[in-house]
Design an enzyme around this catalytic site. Structure first.
Site, PDB file in Angstrom:
ATOM      1  N   ASN A  77      -1.248  -7.636  -3.332  1.00 49.06           N
ATOM      2  CA  ASN A  77      -1.841  -6.734  -4.308  1.00 49.06           C
ATOM      3  C   ASN A  77      -0.794  -5.912  -5.043  1.00 49.06           C
ATOM      4  OD1 ASN A  77      -2.002  -5.655  -1.363  1.00 49.06           O
ATOM      5  ND2 ASN A  77      -1.714  -3.842  -2.619  1.00 49.06           N
ATOM      6  N   ASP A 114      -7.115  -4.601  -4.571  1.00 48.82           N
ATOM      7  CA  ASP A 114      -6.476  -5.074  -3.342  1.00 48.82           C
ATOM      8  C   ASP A 114      -6.926  -6.489  -3.005  1.00 48.82           C
ATOM      9  OD1 ASP A 114      -4.848  -5.047  -1.104  1.00 48.82           O
ATOM     10  OD2 ASP A 114      -6.320  -4.061   0.166  1.00 48.82           O
ATOM     11  N   GLU A 133       0.822  -1.215   0.000  1.00 52.06           N
ATOM     12  CA  GLU A 133       0.000   0.000   0.000  1.00 52.06           C
ATOM     13  C   GLU A 133       0.851   1.258   0.000  1.00 52.06           C
ATOM     14  OE1 GLU A 133      -2.623  -2.903   0.229  1.00 52.06           O
ATOM     15  OE2 GLU A 133      -1.134  -2.720   1.812  1.00 52.06           O
TER      16      GLU A 133
END
Length: 702
Positions: free
Chosen positions: A273, A318, A192
């Site tokens: 992800n 994600d 992220e």
């Protein structure tokens, strides 16, 4: 002095030690004894199934607390304890490790790696840790700042320590190491925030790195000099443009899921992800982007690639494949198949041939609108064209949300019932691309507008919910479900005593009958439970252990415990047995929260700018729309909103020792003021219209 044993006798002693497992338990699924729990999933196949039967469906209602320890923390607790030879080892938030007498709870030692609290700004989801590994008298832990440390199992003193990540980049380690064939296997997190994923193997005796396998390519045409080089050269052809490697990102971090088959000698890695999430920002909106959201099988000795299966080609929701994997032998179509099972975020339950990676079956275990089905002939999802929000330039309400139909809390498989027990949930989230995205050195780098809402669009899931789902992996259908009060519930244990055990986000530990889900016993633990329970026996007595302490991506579930105010987030290690009589201290009273925001002085435009900056830099810890995630301050109530202390904290690091780093590298005083004005406005909105205590559809990132 006694005579020294003869060479032949010494050989016999060595052989005996190997048989009993006391010489290291190297890469075998064989337990030292049914009473020990020596791996995070108990066995290499990660089934989280115990053969112990002293506690069973007929007497589980007699369970009671026998000992506990107050961890003196207020963070998410996510680890499964290990028990070896009567000693219980467990990791806690901030990567600390503790050892206890497993029968009495007597503390034996404690180790604090002294992770700098400013490291929290590099963590996607709290200062959590999911467990340790034990091998040959040593205890191994990965730390939030990227170290892998070996401890002496008797004293807790460090034996060696190695830095496994680039300290300049926003890497973290929150997962449990695995020890396989004399090697410690560890991955990392940070997709992220913007990193490139990899898995490393380290010598158990020295910490020397043996191999590294990257999960996404770096700059095309520039080998890393690692075992993954051939695969990265091939994978680069499934990426487009240069954004991912110029940003030193790509994602694919392997932050949790591993399993090992000693017969096939295959190590299975679940990858994460994309970084950033948006495929338009990452790969010009094209390509499968290997090995994102994939299961990769390698040889543990060398890291050499054997096969892969990609669950979500070109992921931009994600939808990680880092969720718990289980190995089992199932009779499918009249034939016993060696399978790997996973219920990842994307809402489909997968059964793969674990020797070849070939897809056997995949069906929806929760509602999912991003894809119609998985094509069994190609193994690829049949996507909903509207789901590609970044390429279409239009928002998309996706279910599952970025929290997934199942996140990191482990599921479990019971060979007796043939069922997999999944901590399932149903949520939606609105994905909106950010065409103006530029990578930031601090904060989320997803190239999506996190936490966005659009009143003109209707989410597929109106109100979030969670439940324990018993799933038949052969027939690919639900067997039963046990509803929960909120999403975000704990991992699962199952036993030969016909039991399933799970903690809930609202703080209950529940024991159910494995065959039909009937609840047999429940106790409130005063704190949300996310960690998976485990069971062990010492001197013929069976115990049940679990960590309580809510936080991480599921911190908002803690708020369901606090409907009448706010209680401290308590962190406990709790151990139960039949006829236990120990009582926890009385729960602290909920403290009323009084809103007293200063007057609104900023313009609507300033608040709008502040909202965008808050979503990128603050929401990961303090919650979207500033609705606190439970173990961090709710900034709508902050007394600093009306004083210059706001700038001291945000720009000068006034609370850095508590984990609140300075954001001066990415925010100036004007931006900090915009965030403050946004918070003041929503505090007034909250005061005018109190929130409902019902669980709403989540917009939280994972």
């Amino acid at each position: 002095m006694p005579d020294k044993p003869s060479p032949f006798a010494r050989i016999l002693l060595i052989c005996a030690a190997l048989v009993t497992g006391s010489c290291g338990l190297q890469g075998s699924s064989v337990q030292k004894g049914d009473g020990d729990w020596i791996r995070t999933g108990r066995t290499d196949d990660e089934q989280r199934f115990s053969p112990l039967t002293q506690i069973d469906a007929s007497n589980a209602n007699r369970l009671g607390l026998v000992w506990y320890d107050d961890l003196n923390l207020s963070r998410g607790e996510e680890a499964t304890p290990l028990v070896v030879d009567g000693v219980l080892y467990v990791s806690t938030a901030w990567s600390m490790v503790k050892a206890y007498d497993a029968a009495t709870g007597k503390p034996l030692w404690a180790f604090d790696p002294e992770v700098p609290r400013r490291q929290l700004v590099k963590a996607c989801c709290d200062a959590v840790n999911r467990g340790v590994a034990v091998w040959n008298g040593r205890v191994f832990v990965g730390t939030l700042d990227g170290r892998l440390i070996a401890l002496n199992g008797r004293t807790g003193k460090p034996v060696w320590s190695v830095q496994t990540t680039d300290e300049r980049a926003p890497y973290t380690i929150t997962g449990a190491p695995r020890v396989i064939k004399g090697k410690v296997i560890i991955g990392n997190g940070g997709a992220e925030l913007g990193v490139r994923g990899y898995v490393g193997a380290y010598d158990v005796n020295t910490g020397r790195r043996i191999w590294r396998f990257y999960t996404v390519p770096g700059e095309p045409g520039k080998p890393d000099g690692e075992v993954s080089d051939p695969q990265m050269a091939a994978a680069a052809k499934t990426w487009s443009g240069d954004a991912w490697w110029r940003q030193k990102a790509g994602g694919g971090t392997a932050w949790d899921a591993f399993a090992y088959d000693p017969e096939l000698d295959l190590l299975y890695i679940g990858t994460g992800n994309g970084s950033p999430w948006s495929r338009a920002a990452r790969s010009e909106g094209r390509g499968d982007n290997l090995f994102l959201s994939s299961i990769v099988a390698v040889r543990p000795d060398t890291g050499k690639y054997v096969w892969h299966y990609q669950l979500v080609p070109g992921d931009e929701w994600d939808y990680t494949a880092t969720q718990h994997m289980i190995l089992a032998d199932l009779k499918i179509g009249g034939e016993v198949r060696k399978v790997l099972m996973q219920a990842p975020k994307n809402g489909f339950f997968y059964v793969l041939d674990r020797a070849t990676g070939k897809l056997i079956s995949a069906e929806k275990y929760v509602p999912a609108n991003w894809a119609e089905k998985i094509d069994l002939s190609t193994g690829r999802p049949v996507e909903n064209p509207e789901a590609r929000y970044s390429e279409r330039g239009k928002p998309f309400y996706a279910t599952p949300s970025s929290l997934g139909g199942h996140n990191w809390p482990p599921m479990a498989y019971n060979p007796g019932t043939g069922l997999v027990y999944i901590p399932a949930q149903e949520l939606s989230v609105l994905f909106v691309g950010d065409p103006a995205f530029r990578k930031s050195p601090i904060g989320y780098n997803t190239a999506t507008r996190l936490g966005t809402r659009d009143p003109s669009l209707t989410p597929p899931i109106q109100a979030a919910k969670g439940y324990l789902l018993a799933w038949d992996p052969v027939r690919q259908r639900e067997a039963w479900r046990a509803p929960r009060d909120t999403f975000g519930n704990g991992g699962v244990l199952t036993t030969a005593g016909d039991l399933v055990v799970q903690g809930t986000g609202t703080g209950f530990l529940k024991v159910m009958r494995a065959s039909d889900g009937k609840e047999l016993w429940s106790q409130w633990l005063q704190a949300g439970v996310l960690a998976a329970p485990m069971t062990y026996s010492v001197r013929g007595k069976q115990y049940l252990a679990v960590l309580a302490g809510c936080g991480g991506v599921y911190g908002s579930a803690c708020r369901m415990v606090d409907k009448d105010g706010r209680r401290p987030n308590l962190d406990w290690l709790l151990v139960f047995a039949l006829d236990g009589k120990v009582q926890l201290p009385a729960a602290p009273a909920a403290q009323p929260m009084v809103l007293d925001p200063p007057p609104v002085t900023g313009s609507p435009a300033a608040a709008a700018r502040g909202r965008d900056k808050y979503a990128r830099y603050c929401a990961v810890c303090h919650g979207y729309d500033a609705v606190s995630l439970g173990n961090q301050p709710d900034l709508r109530y902050s007394p600093t909103l009306g004083s210059d202390a706001w700038f001291t904290i945000l720009l000068e690091g006034g609370l850095s020792d508590s984990g609140m780093a300075s954001f001066a590298d990415v925010l100036d005083r004007g931006a900090a003021e915009d965030i403050r004005q946004y918070l003041i406005r929503i505090a007034h909105d909250r005061k005018a219209k109190p929130e409902s205590t019902t669980t709403k559809s989540s917009e939280h990132s994972s």
